[in-house]
Scaffold this active site. Structure first.
Site, mmCIF file in Angstrom:
data_model
loop_
_atom_site.group_PDB
_atom_site.id
_atom_site.type_symbol
_atom_site.label_atom_id
_atom_site.label_comp_id
_atom_site.label_asym_id
_atom_site.label_seq_id
_atom_site.Cartn_x
_atom_site.Cartn_y
_atom_site.Cartn_z
ATOM 1 N N PHE A 77 1.152 5.163 0.848
ATOM 2 C CA PHE A 77 0.571 6.153 1.760
ATOM 3 C C PHE A 77 1.058 7.545 1.367
ATOM 4 O O PHE A 77 2.164 7.682 0.833
ATOM 5 C CB PHE A 77 1.004 5.862 3.209
ATOM 6 N N THR B 227 0.847 -1.196 0.000
ATOM 7 C CA THR B 227 0.000 0.000 0.000
ATOM 8 C C THR B 227 0.879 1.241 0.000
ATOM 9 O O THR B 227 1.895 1.297 0.688
ATOM 10 C CB THR B 227 -0.963 0.004 1.205
#
Ligand SMILES: O=C(O)C(=O)C[C@]1(C(=O)O)C=C[C@@H](O)C=C1
Length: 381
Positions: A281, A279
């Site tokens: 960020f 992921t």
């Protein structure tokens, strides 16, 4: 002399004249730049450019060259603008300030999405090297609000997952709030199914997680169709809930840190669909600052609703030799089938090419916002 050589000699003659005319034209363009500077007139004049292009196109003897002439002169005018921006030197400001580094000390307050043990907290700890005081926020919007109200210096939010794609809510919030991306960080996401210390996999009837946790583990969850899947809160929030409610039939999909923080037991490790689940960020601030020479820029814009508008807008990147790394669109709230475009591209806000493209887009778009400039994580997009 053969025919080809003869023709090439003629082309050489034509190119020589074109070059001389080009140099002459550039001298005129620089004189106009002086005039514009003195009188505070912006470099880019889309009406004048539009008029020129249609004049040239309509006066062509042979219409088959119409598209080529438009392309050639659009390029020439983009080069002219670049030269004018260089001569005028930042008369048209993009509104951002370069800094050497972002400071973070023990007093720095960082609002992050989720609970203690969430992947976003992990991103925050890694990005800021464990410095600063993290405050968990229940929703993405609360992170944005904390910055808006000066309750936090920085915010950390997830924006994109390698298997489920972008988190569209974040794009909408970036367009809405006066907060800006100042950095990015990528975390390897390892989802684990957690239960109470006495629970077994066969006891489970209900699984809690964030929507992304459930999506990223969909292949594993399909094997247990009788489980009730409950989305809400962060993955760490789900682990906390399972721990607090003390019901042996309940499990949570969360990180190792979250499960260990809330004293849970691993029922099944590594249950995510993709082996290399990651992921991305973003780190945000309410100040329009960027690290000098940061090489990635994110913007969003809304175009007039007419044919060719996106094509024309993208030509500003092409004519300035800018490499796009990502393009997304999101529906505009309250306007059926109208879209806001989000673009990431390579370059620094100090580059003349970037300035040229952004000031042109700003002028042509109904609205345009620079979402920030930051140092990209290698190969992140
Ligand atoms: O006519 C001007 O204002 C110019 O600066 C020249 C020129 C051009 O190259 O033709 C360059 C930039 C403007 O956007 C329009 C036209």
């Amino acid at each position: 002399m053969n025919d080809m050589l003869k023709l090439r000699n003629e082309i050489d003659e034509v190119d020589k004249k074109l070059k001389e005319l080009f140099e002459y034209r550039m001298d005129l363009v620089l004189k106009i730049a002086e005039y514009k500077k003195k009188n505070g007139i912006p470099v880019y004049d889309p009406a004048r450019e539009e008029e020129k292009l249609s004049q040239l196109k309509n006066s062509l003897a042979d219409k088959k060259n119409a598209d080529a002439v438009v392309e050639l002169f659009s390029q020439i005018m983009a080069i002219s603008r670049r030269a004018q921006y260089a001569a005028i030197n930042s008369a048209d400001d993009l509104g951002f300030t370069a800094v050497d580094e972002f400071e973070a000390g023990d007093d720095t307050v960082i609002a992050y999405y989720g609970e203690t043990g969430s992947f976003t907290e992990q991103a925050m700890l890694e990005y800021f090297d464990g410095k600063g005081k993290g405050i968990p926020m229940g929703t993405f919007e609360e992170v944005m609000e904390a910055l808006k109200n000066n309750k936090a210096d920085y915010g950390v939010l997830p924006i994109e997952n390698s298997s489920t794609g972008t988190l569209s809510d974040i794009f909408d919030l970036l367009a809405e709030y006066d907060n800006y991306i100042i950095g990015e960080h990528v975390v390897a996401i390892n989802h684990i199914l957690w239960g109470l210390p006495d629970a077994e996999l066969s006891d489970i009837k209900r699984v809690y997680s964030h929507r992304q946790g459930l999506l990223q583990c969909s292949n594993f969850l399909k094997k247990y169709p009788h489980w009730e899947l409950v989305e809400g809160g962060s993955t760490a929030g789900a682990a906390k809930k399972v721990s607090m409610e003390n019901d042996i039939t309940q499990a949570a999909i969360a990180s190792r840190r979250a499960g260990e923080t809330y004293g849970l037991k691993i029922l099944k490790p590594s249950i995510h669909n993709e082996e290399h689940n990651q992921t991305r960020f973003i780190i945000i601030s309410n100040k329009r600052n960027y690290i000098r020479n940061a090489k990635r820029i994110s913007i969003c814009f809304v175009l007039p609703h007419k044919s060719g508008a996106l094509y024309h807008m993208l030509s500003h990147f092409i004519h300035n030799n800018i490499n796009l790394t990502k393009i997304e669109s999101r529906p505009i709230k309250g306007q059926a089938f109208r879209y806001r475009f989000f673009i990431d591209f390579e370059g620094s806000l100090e580059d003349l090419e970037v300035k040229n493209a952004l000031l042109s887009i700003k002028k042509e778009a109904l609205e345009m916002k620079i979402l920030g400039s930051y140092v990209p994580v290698p190969n992140s997009n």
